[in-house]
Design a protein around this motif. Structure first.
Motif, PDB file in Angstrom:
ATOM      1  N   GLN A 136      18.126  33.104   7.267  1.00  0.00           N
ATOM      2  CA  GLN A 136      17.113  33.043   6.398  1.00  0.00           C
ATOM      3  C   GLN A 136      17.414  33.653   5.061  1.00  0.00           C
ATOM      4  OE1 GLN A 136      14.590  31.404   8.023  1.00  0.00           O
ATOM      5  NE2 GLN A 136      15.993  31.581   9.464  1.00  0.00           N
ATOM      6  N   GLN A 137      18.212  34.676   5.146  1.00  0.00           N
ATOM      7  CA  GLN A 137      18.723  35.203   3.967  1.00  0.00           C
ATOM      8  C   GLN A 137      19.335  34.283   2.988  1.00  0.00           C
ATOM      9  OE1 GLN A 137      21.823  38.084   4.284  1.00  0.00           O
ATOM     10  NE2 GLN A 137      21.564  39.024   1.828  1.00  0.00           N
ATOM     11  N   SER A 138      20.145  33.266   3.441  1.00  0.00           N
ATOM     12  CA  SER A 138      21.120  32.208   2.943  1.00  0.00           C
ATOM     13  C   SER A 138      20.076  31.202   2.314  1.00  0.00           C
ATOM     14  CB  SER A 138      22.231  31.622   3.796  1.00  0.00           C
ATOM     15  OG  SER A 138      23.319  32.383   3.445  1.00  0.00           O
ATOM     16  N   LEU A 139      19.127  30.758   3.071  1.00  0.00           N
ATOM     17  CA  LEU A 139      18.193  29.695   2.728  1.00  0.00           C
ATOM     18  C   LEU A 139      17.414  30.206   1.483  1.00  0.00           C
ATOM     19  CD1 LEU A 139      17.270  26.915   3.547  1.00  0.00           C
ATOM     20  CD2 LEU A 139      15.333  27.885   4.626  1.00  0.00           C
ATOM     21  N   ALA A 140      17.000  31.514   1.645  1.00  0.00           N
ATOM     22  CA  ALA A 140      16.369  32.049   0.179  1.00  0.00           C
ATOM     23  C   ALA A 140      17.241  32.039  -0.979  1.00  0.00           C
ATOM     24  CB  ALA A 140      15.689  33.386   0.533  1.00  0.00           C
ATOM     25  N   LEU A 141      18.687  32.480  -0.623  1.00  0.00           N
ATOM     26  CA  LEU A 141      19.458  32.653  -1.726  1.00  0.00           C
ATOM     27  C   LEU A 141      19.949  31.317  -2.398  1.00  0.00           C
ATOM     28  CD1 LEU A 141      21.868  35.465  -0.467  1.00  0.00           C
ATOM     29  CD2 LEU A 141      20.499  35.567  -2.338  1.00  0.00           C
ATOM     30  N   TRP A 142      20.110  30.263  -1.541  1.00  0.00           N
ATOM     31  CA  TRP A 142      20.269  28.865  -2.056  1.00  0.00           C
ATOM     32  C   TRP A 142      19.145  28.560  -3.060  1.00  0.00           C
ATOM     33  CZ3 TRP A 142      24.564  27.037  -3.143  1.00  0.00           C
ATOM     34  CH2 TRP A 142      25.733  26.943  -2.262  1.00  0.00           C
ATOM     35  N   HIS A 143      18.075  28.634  -2.564  1.00  0.00           N
ATOM     36  CA  HIS A 143      16.866  28.307  -3.274  1.00  0.00           C
ATOM     37  C   HIS A 143      16.803  28.973  -4.838  1.00  0.00           C
ATOM     38  CE1 HIS A 143      12.743  26.993  -4.230  1.00  0.00           C
ATOM     39  NE2 HIS A 143      12.393  28.321  -4.475  1.00  0.00           N
ATOM     40  N   SER A 144      17.140  30.428  -4.868  1.00  0.00           N
ATOM     41  CA  SER A 144      17.192  31.041  -6.047  1.00  0.00           C
ATOM     42  C   SER A 144      18.435  30.732  -6.765  1.00  0.00           C
ATOM     43  CB  SER A 144      16.995  32.589  -5.853  1.00  0.00           C
ATOM     44  OG  SER A 144      18.131  33.041  -5.074  1.00  0.00           O
ATOM     45  N   TRP A 145      19.512  30.456  -6.143  1.00  0.00           N
ATOM     46  CA  TRP A 145      20.730  30.214  -6.981  1.00  0.00           C
ATOM     47  C   TRP A 145      20.442  28.717  -7.635  1.00  0.00           C
ATOM     48  CZ3 TRP A 145      25.542  32.057  -3.587  1.00  0.00           C
ATOM     49  CH2 TRP A 145      25.510  33.345  -3.273  1.00  0.00           C
ATOM     50  N   LEU A 146      20.187  27.822  -6.837  1.00  0.00           N
ATOM     51  CA  LEU A 146      19.985  26.572  -7.479  1.00  0.00           C
ATOM     52  C   LEU A 146      19.315  26.693  -8.704  1.00  0.00           C
ATOM     53  CD1 LEU A 146      20.033  24.151  -4.235  1.00  0.00           C
ATOM     54  CD2 LEU A 146      22.203  24.805  -5.801  1.00  0.00           C
ATOM     55  N   GLN A 147      18.123  27.138  -8.603  1.00  0.00           N
ATOM     56  CA  GLN A 147      17.342  27.217  -9.841  1.00  0.00           C
ATOM     57  C   GLN A 147      17.992  28.034 -10.855  1.00  0.00           C
ATOM     58  OE1 GLN A 147      13.922  29.632  -8.341  1.00  0.00           O
ATOM     59  NE2 GLN A 147      12.649  27.828  -8.398  1.00  0.00           N
ATOM     60  N   GLU A 148      19.130  29.055 -10.796  1.00  0.00           N
ATOM     61  CA  GLU A 148      19.452  29.741 -11.634  1.00  0.00           C
ATOM     62  C   GLU A 148      20.742  29.003 -12.307  1.00  0.00           C
ATOM     63  OE1 GLU A 148      22.202  33.669 -12.277  1.00  0.00           O
ATOM     64  OE2 GLU A 148      21.157  33.554 -10.535  1.00  0.00           O
ATOM     65  N   LEU A 149      21.415  28.079 -11.183  1.00  0.00           N
ATOM     66  CA  LEU A 149      22.328  27.224 -11.826  1.00  0.00           C
ATOM     67  C   LEU A 149      21.655  26.143 -12.784  1.00  0.00           C
ATOM     68  CD1 LEU A 149      24.440  26.895  -8.621  1.00  0.00           C
ATOM     69  CD2 LEU A 149      25.304  27.816 -10.874  1.00  0.00           C
ATOM     70  N   ALA A 150      20.485  25.704 -12.489  1.00  0.00           N
ATOM     71  CA  ALA A 150      19.966  24.416 -13.175  1.00  0.00           C
ATOM     72  C   ALA A 150      19.503  25.150 -14.675  1.00  0.00           C
ATOM     73  CB  ALA A 150      18.723  24.114 -12.261  1.00  0.00           C
ATOM     74  N   GLU A 151      19.062  26.373 -14.571  1.00  0.00           N
ATOM     75  CA  GLU A 151      18.709  27.022 -15.856  1.00  0.00           C
ATOM     76  C   GLU A 151      19.881  27.234 -16.894  1.00  0.00           C
ATOM     77  OE1 GLU A 151      16.753  30.471 -14.676  1.00  0.00           O
ATOM     78  OE2 GLU A 151      14.919  29.401 -13.815  1.00  0.00           O
ATOM     79  N   ARG A 152      21.310  27.352 -16.082  1.00  0.00           N
ATOM     80  CA  ARG A 152      22.176  27.541 -16.746  1.00  0.00           C
ATOM     81  C   ARG A 152      23.268  26.339 -17.199  1.00  0.00           C
ATOM     82  NH1 ARG A 152      24.238  32.796 -17.029  1.00  0.00           N
ATOM     83  NH2 ARG A 152      26.560  32.240 -16.849  1.00  0.00           N
TER      84      ARG A 152
END
Length: 369
Positions: free
Chosen positions: A75-91
């Protein structure tokens, strides 16, 4: 500090540590190429690393347990992937993600387990739902006629491992991450509270306060000289990329799982007809042609469009499974020496949670200035 191993777990560790203000050196022979791209990550013919061979299916909310370490990490990883992919897209490093997973029930017992699981997860506030045969029959292309029903998980799904790895590496380098495209031959003590790495080219990286070992099946050999016993075994998986003879729409809600085999629509590869099939579970490191034949037909799916599809590529890779211990391994072997390895089938899924564990442990043990 240094991270040894640039699979998806090592890249997640290095990227997160660098983003949180640590100076990180990432070491792996695969980094010798000038600028890792998706094409480079897939290089190596039919035999790839565990990360390069993975399909990237994220199965967190359909996990059979609802508590404990394995559940929490997912569950932690699924949430982190969601936020990390957003951050990567913004960068400026977007990575496509296929949202949704459809787990097809092939037997009445499997359908009953799915019903019980959905009832349990809905009590936890998770949006899993059951789809009956009538609803499945409306999807294109056709699903196996033997499917009794299915469990739909809207938040599970799939990401492309090579694309995610390339994005993490590029963004990490933009943040100051340094890399070395060499193989580590040995890990040694370098005085009180410090480590050094002996590279096979003769170079020495010394004065390291922390070494994070994420080298998968190569980890046991690196630890032998330190007196650490680590038993790891390879489990081979085969995968296929196919193309339908007659392109058409994919109306499935993401990945479909049938008899333990994953089918991943890949319209992002340039054609709606392209899809991936994987992955087998084979002890050792030698591929079984019978297993590939079963994979080619998606078990016993019996689908005309699948039988008429052409194989574009076949590949395989070995996952690292700990012997006699649950995966993955998160351990401090000695002060400043961290082992993050043995993720078995869930390296892509659990990489962010593993990186978060490393960050937490290092920051707890590093004196503040």
């Amino acid at each position: 500090m240094a991270v040894v191993g640039a699979g998806v777990v090592g890249l997640c560790c290095a990227w997160l540590l660098q983003r949180k203000g640590h100076r990180v050196l990432l070491i792996d022979p695969s980094l010798a190429a000038p600028g890792l791209t998706q094409k480079h990550a897939l290089a190596g013919g039919s035999q790839r690393s565990g990360s390069g061979a993975a399909l990237g299916v994220l199965m967190a909310q359909v996990f059979h347990r609802s508590r404990g370490r394995a559940w929490n990490l997912r569950q932690q990883s699924l949430a982190l992937w969601h936020s990390w992919l957003q951050e990567l897209a913004e960068r400026g490093q977007p990575v496509s993600r296929r949202q949704g997973l459809l787990w097809l029930a092939a037997e009445p017992e499997e359908w009953q387990r799915q019903q019980a699981l959905v009832a349990e997860r809905q009590q936890l506030g998770l949006a899993l739902e059951l789809w009956d045969r009538e609803r499945l029959s409306t999807l294109q292309p056709a699903l196996p006629a033997g499917a009794i029903g299915a469990l739909h998980s809207p938040l599970d799904g799939q990401i492309d491992p090579p694309a995610a790895m390339a994005a993490l590496l590029a963004d990490g380098r933009d943040s100051g991450l340094t890399t070395a495209g060499q193989r580590v031959g040995a890990i040694e003590r370098d005085g009180p509270g410090r480590w050094r790495l002996l590279l096979e080219g003769g170079e020495v990286v010394a004065g390291l306060a922390h070494v994070v070992l994420t080298a998968g099946l190569a980890s046991p050999a690196l630890l032998q000289s330190l007196g650490s016993s680590l038993a790891m075994e390879p489990v081979l998986g085969q995968a296929l990329a196919l193309r339908r003879s007659a392109p058409g729409p994919w109306t499935w809600p993401g990945v479909a799982v049938w008899r333990g085999l994953n089918l991943v629509p890949r319209p992002d590869l340039g054609a709606e007809a392209t899809f991936w099939l994987g992955a087998t579970l084979e002890a050792g490191s030698r591929a079984d042609p019978d297993q590939q034949a079963r994979l080619r037909h998606w078990g016993d799916a019996g689908l005309d469009w699948l039988e008429q599809a052409s194989v574009v590529e076949a590949w395989q890779g070995c996952r690292a499974r700990p012997v006699g211990r649950p995966a993955p391994l998160h351990e401090q072997l000695q002060p400043g020496l961290w082992l993050v390895s043995g993720h078995y089938r869930n390296g892509v899924l659990l990489a962010p949670a593993s990186a978060a564990w490393v960050l937490e442990q290092i920051e707890q043990t590093t004196p503040r200035p």
